[in-house]
Enzyme design. Sequence first.
Site, PDB file in Angstrom:
ATOM      1  N   LYS A  85       0.784  -1.241   0.000  1.00 40.03           N
ATOM      2  CA  LYS A  85       0.000   0.000   0.000  1.00 40.03           C
ATOM      3  C   LYS A  85       0.814   1.290   0.000  1.00 40.03           C
ATOM      4  CE  LYS A  85      -0.290   0.289   4.995  1.00 40.03           C
ATOM      5  NZ  LYS A  85      -1.024   0.657   6.177  1.00 40.03           N
ATOM      6  N   SER A 125     -10.218   1.419  -2.199  1.00 41.84           N
ATOM      7  CA  SER A 125      -9.778   2.709  -1.660  1.00 41.84           C
ATOM      8  C   SER A 125     -10.488   3.839  -2.397  1.00 41.84           C
ATOM      9  CB  SER A 125      -8.267   2.823  -1.880  1.00 41.84           C
ATOM     10  OG  SER A 125      -7.843   4.150  -1.738  1.00 41.84           O
ATOM     11  N   TYR A 150      -0.141   2.221  -7.069  1.00 49.06           N
ATOM     12  CA  TYR A 150      -0.900   1.556  -6.001  1.00 49.06           C
ATOM     13  C   TYR A 150      -2.400   1.708  -6.275  1.00 49.06           C
ATOM     14  CZ  TYR A 150      -3.569   1.397  -1.688  1.00 49.06           C
ATOM     15  OH  TYR A 150      -4.551   1.146  -0.760  1.00 49.06           O
ATOM     16  N   LYS A 154      -5.770  -0.996  -7.337  1.00 46.44           N
ATOM     17  CA  LYS A 154      -7.099  -1.093  -6.700  1.00 46.44           C
ATOM     18  C   LYS A 154      -8.198  -0.996  -7.766  1.00 46.44           C
ATOM     19  CE  LYS A 154      -5.881  -1.567  -2.425  1.00 46.44           C
ATOM     20  NZ  LYS A 154      -6.041  -2.870  -1.787  1.00 46.44           N
ATOM     21  N   PHE A 179     -11.784   5.430   3.120  1.00 47.58           N
ATOM     22  CA  PHE A 179     -11.212   6.771   3.056  1.00 47.58           C
ATOM     23  C   PHE A 179      -9.913   6.733   3.894  1.00 47.58           C
ATOM     24  CE2 PHE A 179     -13.818   9.225   0.191  1.00 47.58           C
ATOM     25  CZ  PHE A 179     -14.656   8.201  -0.197  1.00 47.58           C
ATOM     26  N   ASN A 180      -9.746   7.512   4.927  1.00 43.97           N
ATOM     27  CA  ASN A 180      -8.436   7.498   5.608  1.00 43.97           C
ATOM     28  C   ASN A 180      -8.533   6.862   6.994  1.00 43.97           C
ATOM     29  OD1 ASN A 180      -8.230   9.563   3.422  1.00 43.97           O
ATOM     30  ND2 ASN A 180      -6.162   9.765   4.217  1.00 43.97           N
ATOM     31  N   ARG A 232      -9.146  15.581   4.394  1.00 45.31           N
ATOM     32  CA  ARG A 232      -9.408  14.160   4.196  1.00 45.31           C
ATOM     33  C   ARG A 232     -10.562  13.730   5.077  1.00 45.31           C
ATOM     34  NH1 ARG A 232      -6.626  15.204   0.647  1.00 45.31           N
ATOM     35  NH2 ARG A 232      -4.725  14.205  -0.144  1.00 45.31           N
ATOM     36  N   GLY A 295       1.115  14.501  -6.276  1.00 44.74           N
ATOM     37  CA  GLY A 295       0.017  13.541  -6.378  1.00 44.74           C
ATOM     38  C   GLY A 295      -1.098  13.750  -5.368  1.00 44.74           C
ATOM     39  N   ASP A 296      -0.888  14.625  -4.354  1.00 40.21           N
ATOM     40  CA  ASP A 296      -1.941  14.835  -3.347  1.00 40.21           C
ATOM     41  C   ASP A 296      -3.106  15.628  -3.928  1.00 40.21           C
ATOM     42  OD1 ASP A 296      -1.041  13.478  -1.139  1.00 40.21           O
ATOM     43  OD2 ASP A 296       0.034  15.193  -0.294  1.00 40.21           O
TER      44      ASP A 296
HETATM   45  P1  NAD Z   1      -1.103  -3.569   6.231  1.00 42.43           P
HETATM   46  O1  NAD Z   1       0.154  -3.515   5.449  1.00 42.43           O
HETATM   47  O2  NAD Z   1      -1.027  -3.323   7.689  1.00 42.43           O
HETATM   48  O3  NAD Z   1      -1.824  -4.984   5.995  1.00 42.43           O
HETATM   49  C1  NAD Z   1      -1.674  -5.720   4.824  1.00 42.43           C
HETATM   50  C2  NAD Z   1      -1.319  -7.152   5.222  1.00 42.43           C
HETATM   51  O4  NAD Z   1      -1.176  -7.947   4.038  1.00 42.43           O
HETATM   52  C3  NAD Z   1       0.010  -7.248   5.974  1.00 42.43           C
HETATM   53  O5  NAD Z   1      -0.175  -8.008   7.147  1.00 42.43           O
HETATM   54  C4  NAD Z   1       0.960  -7.957   5.000  1.00 42.43           C
HETATM   55  O6  NAD Z   1       1.924  -8.739   5.666  1.00 42.43           O
HETATM   56  C5  NAD Z   1      -0.023  -8.770   4.171  1.00 42.43           C
HETATM   57  N1  NAD Z   1       0.428  -9.090   2.816  1.00 42.43           N
HETATM   58  C6  NAD Z   1       0.957  -8.251   1.895  1.00 42.43           C
HETATM   59  N2  NAD Z   1       1.211  -8.915   0.749  1.00 42.43           N
HETATM   60  C7  NAD Z   1       0.839 -10.197   0.954  1.00 42.43           C
HETATM   61  C8  NAD Z   1       0.849 -11.367   0.152  1.00 42.43           C
HETATM   62  N3  NAD Z   1       1.342 -11.339  -1.093  1.00 42.43           N
HETATM   63  N4  NAD Z   1       0.386 -12.516   0.685  1.00 42.43           N
HETATM   64  C9  NAD Z   1      -0.073 -12.566   1.947  1.00 42.43           C
HETATM   65  N5  NAD Z   1      -0.121 -11.486   2.752  1.00 42.43           N
HETATM   66  C10 NAD Z   1       0.338 -10.324   2.256  1.00 42.43           C
HETATM   67  O7  NAD Z   1      -2.126  -2.562   5.537  1.00 42.43           O
HETATM   68  P2  NAD Z   1      -3.562  -2.071   6.009  1.00 42.43           P
HETATM   69  O8  NAD Z   1      -3.479  -0.627   6.260  1.00 42.43           O
HETATM   70  O9  NAD Z   1      -4.100  -2.951   7.052  1.00 42.43           O
HETATM   71  O10 NAD Z   1      -4.367  -2.255   4.656  1.00 42.43           O
HETATM   72  C11 NAD Z   1      -5.121  -3.416   4.380  1.00 42.43           C
HETATM   73  C12 NAD Z   1      -5.720  -3.301   2.994  1.00 42.43           C
HETATM   74  O11 NAD Z   1      -6.517  -2.117   2.913  1.00 42.43           O
HETATM   75  C13 NAD Z   1      -4.682  -3.190   1.872  1.00 42.43           C
HETATM   76  O12 NAD Z   1      -5.150  -3.914   0.757  1.00 42.43           O
HETATM   77  C14 NAD Z   1      -4.662  -1.704   1.583  1.00 42.43           C
HETATM   78  O13 NAD Z   1      -4.275  -1.435   0.263  1.00 42.43           O
HETATM   79  C15 NAD Z   1      -6.119  -1.338   1.810  1.00 42.43           C
HETATM   80  N6  NAD Z   1      -6.308   0.080   2.119  1.00 42.43           N
HETATM   81  C16 NAD Z   1      -5.623   0.639   3.166  1.00 42.43           C
HETATM   82  C17 NAD Z   1      -5.781   1.987   3.450  1.00 42.43           C
HETATM   83  C18 NAD Z   1      -5.034   2.622   4.581  1.00 42.43           C
HETATM   84  O14 NAD Z   1      -4.969   3.841   4.625  1.00 42.43           O
HETATM   85  N7  NAD Z   1      -4.468   1.889   5.521  1.00 42.43           N
HETATM   86  C19 NAD Z   1      -6.637   2.763   2.668  1.00 42.43           C
HETATM   87  C20 NAD Z   1      -7.326   2.164   1.608  1.00 42.43           C
HETATM   88  C21 NAD Z   1      -7.151   0.806   1.341  1.00 42.43           C
HETATM   89  C1  UD1 Z   2      -2.598   7.999   0.765  1.00 40.42           C
HETATM   90  C2  UD1 Z   2      -2.511   7.600  -0.686  1.00 40.42           C
HETATM   91  C3  UD1 Z   2      -3.736   6.802  -1.050  1.00 40.42           C
HETATM   92  C4  UD1 Z   2      -3.855   5.587  -0.146  1.00 40.42           C
HETATM   93  C5  UD1 Z   2      -3.844   6.044   1.308  1.00 40.42           C
HETATM   94  C6  UD1 Z   2      -3.792   4.862   2.245  1.00 40.42           C
HETATM   95  C7  UD1 Z   2      -1.182   9.348  -1.771  1.00 40.42           C
HETATM   96  C8  UD1 Z   2      -1.199  10.442  -2.753  1.00 40.42           C
HETATM   97  N1  UD1 Z   2      -2.367   8.770  -1.522  1.00 40.42           N
HETATM   98  O1  UD1 Z   2      -3.770   8.791   0.953  1.00 40.42           O
HETATM   99  O2  UD1 Z   2      -3.646   6.367  -2.395  1.00 40.42           O
HETATM  100  O3  UD1 Z   2      -5.050   4.875  -0.402  1.00 40.42           O
HETATM  101  O4  UD1 Z   2      -2.689   6.857   1.563  1.00 40.42           O
HETATM  102  O5  UD1 Z   2      -2.582   4.207   2.184  1.00 40.42           O
HETATM  103  O6  UD1 Z   2      -0.155   9.003  -1.223  1.00 40.42           O
HETATM  104  N2  UD1 Z   2       0.547  14.574   5.122  1.00 40.42           N
HETATM  105  C9  UD1 Z   2       1.401  15.521   5.636  1.00 40.42           C
HETATM  106  N3  UD1 Z   2       2.555  15.095   6.231  1.00 40.42           N
HETATM  107  C10 UD1 Z   2       2.891  13.776   6.343  1.00 40.42           C
HETATM  108  C11 UD1 Z   2       2.007  12.813   5.809  1.00 40.42           C
HETATM  109  C12 UD1 Z   2       0.852  13.231   5.197  1.00 40.42           C
HETATM  110  O7  UD1 Z   2       1.140  16.706   5.554  1.00 40.42           O
HETATM  111  O8  UD1 Z   2       3.977  13.470   6.884  1.00 40.42           O
HETATM  112  C13 UD1 Z   2      -0.724  15.006   4.505  1.00 40.42           C
HETATM  113  C14 UD1 Z   2      -0.827  14.629   3.040  1.00 40.42           C
HETATM  114  O9  UD1 Z   2      -0.296  15.645   2.242  1.00 40.42           O
HETATM  115  C15 UD1 Z   2      -2.341  14.474   2.884  1.00 40.42           C
HETATM  116  C16 UD1 Z   2      -2.829  14.066   4.283  1.00 40.42           C
HETATM  117  O10 UD1 Z   2      -1.768  14.362   5.178  1.00 40.42           O
HETATM  118  O11 UD1 Z   2      -2.885  15.713   2.583  1.00 40.42           O
HETATM  119  C17 UD1 Z   2      -3.153  12.593   4.370  1.00 40.42           C
HETATM  120  O12 UD1 Z   2      -2.037  11.889   3.858  1.00 40.42           O
HETATM  121  P1  UD1 Z   2      -1.930  10.296   3.924  1.00 40.42           P
HETATM  122  O13 UD1 Z   2      -2.129   9.850   5.313  1.00 40.42           O
HETATM  123  O14 UD1 Z   2      -0.667   9.897   3.231  1.00 40.42           O
HETATM  124  O15 UD1 Z   2      -3.200   9.799   3.109  1.00 40.42           O
HETATM  125  P2  UD1 Z   2      -3.678  10.177   1.629  1.00 40.42           P
HETATM  126  O16 UD1 Z   2      -2.659  10.957   0.896  1.00 40.42           O
HETATM  127  O17 UD1 Z   2      -5.017  10.755   1.728  1.00 40.42           O
END
Ligand code: NAD
Ligand code: UD1
Length: 338
Positions: A85, A125, A150, A154, A179-180, A232, A295-296
């Site tokens: 991610k 996402s 990334y 999705k 979302f976040n 966000r 990209g933000d």
């Molecule tokens: P995370 O990295 O904590 O969890 C992902 C898990 O998947 C980890 O435990 C990792 O070890 C495992 N993994 C990765 N590749 C693998 C593979 N090939 N086989 C088996 N296991 C594997 O991330 P998270 O924040 O818990 O996110 C979970 C899901 O939600 C992800 O698909 C991520 O893209 C999606 N998502 C997360 C966010 C966010 O902001 N955290 C936002 C939108 C979507």
């Molecule tokens: C990001 C990813 C998005 C992904 C999500 C969850 C980008 C452009 N987008 O979302 O695709 O689904 O993470 O993994 O990377 N910020 C700061 N300082 C920091 C970190 C972040 O100012 O040190 C700001 C960023 O500019 C943004 C906000 O905080 O405006 C949220 O950032 P972040 O937590 O990385 O999430 P997204 O960018 O929304």
Amino acid sequence: MANILVTGGAGYIGSHTCLELLHAGHDVVVFDNLSNSSEESLRRVEKLANKSSVFVQGDIRHQAELDQVFQAHQIDAVIHFAGLKAVGESQKNPLIYFDNNIAGSVQLIKSMEKAGVFNLVFSSSATVYGESNPSPYQEDMPLSLPNNNYGYTKLIIEQILEKMALADSRWSIALLRYFNPVGAHKSGQIGEDPQGIPNNLMPYVTQVAVGRRESLSIFGNDYPTKDGTCERDFIHVVDLAQAHVLAVANRLNNKGCRAWNIGTGSPISVLKIKETFERVNGIQIPTEFTKRRVGDLSAFYADASRAKAELGWQPQYTLEDMLADSWNWQKQNPNGFN
Ligand code: NAD
Ligand code: UD1
């Protein structure tokens, strides 16, 4: 009650979801390669739930490992979190993302089909709405290409899943567009534990608070928002986990492919996060404003009415809860699960 296979269940959102699934009375089989997590999260989940789960270390790209899980366990539904991610890393190494996220998901679909399991909840996402849609995002808006690899994975996985459901009416698929996600379980026992320098805002803030980083850089204060910093839609991870419990129940009783936004619907600025964190937790976060991150988007947030109407889901936690719980986790675990 159902037997749920949770890929990526040892990770941040996965571990919180496993806990809510166990609380709801389900059985859980976690399949994770631990590439971005630790088995310790699952030990803590079991303790909190006072119930055991099954852990299988394996990789979703490896057919034999997945097939073996479906043979060994009678699975009713799959929640698919496993994937990579980090946006920046996906720009440098796109193939690793295409392989892990896209090829891994295709392998999972194949193994599910072979095992006759057709209920799937997928971690999507808000990034799939791309750059041109106005907020609040609604599920039936036309999706557009995300500006990073990334996000692209999705979108592609969503489209593959939609086509699977169109081609074979046995499939029942939920696309949950997060979302976040921020926050942690109230106990402070499980939470977000990124490796290396955090890419995302919340873990960066808590690592500054705990003294692991010197100061927070806010990326840009010249955006067309109220205070000039990005906005966000922050959602408490336990609310997000609850959405999965409801989505599984919905999928066990419906067919086809359906998307739901999982956000609060309220835009909150980056500066407000910092200020509210300081107020709620009584800790100052040294901060500097730096240039925009490539990209933000300036602002995006959800229209979450579909999840409320169709899943009966509504977020319970406030912004203050999110920030207090994030800190509670970090201060009890300054070095994460290590
Ligand atoms: P995370 O990295 O904590 O969890 C992902 C898990 O998947 C980890 O435990 C990792 O070890 C495992 N993994 C990765 N590749 C693998 C593979 N090939 N086989 C088996 N296991 C594997 O991330 P998270 O924040 O818990 O996110 C979970 C899901 O939600 C992800 O698909 C991520 O893209 C999606 N998502 C997360 C966010 C966010 O902001 N955290 C936002 C939108 C979507
Ligand atoms: C990001 C990813 C998005 C992904 C999500 C969850 C980008 C452009 N987008 O979302 O695709 O689904 O993470 O993994 O990377 N910020 C700061 N300082 C920091 C970190 C972040 O100012 O040190 C700001 C960023 O500019 C943004 C906000 O905080 O405006 C949220 O950032 P972040 O937590 O990385 O999430 P997204 O960018 O929304």
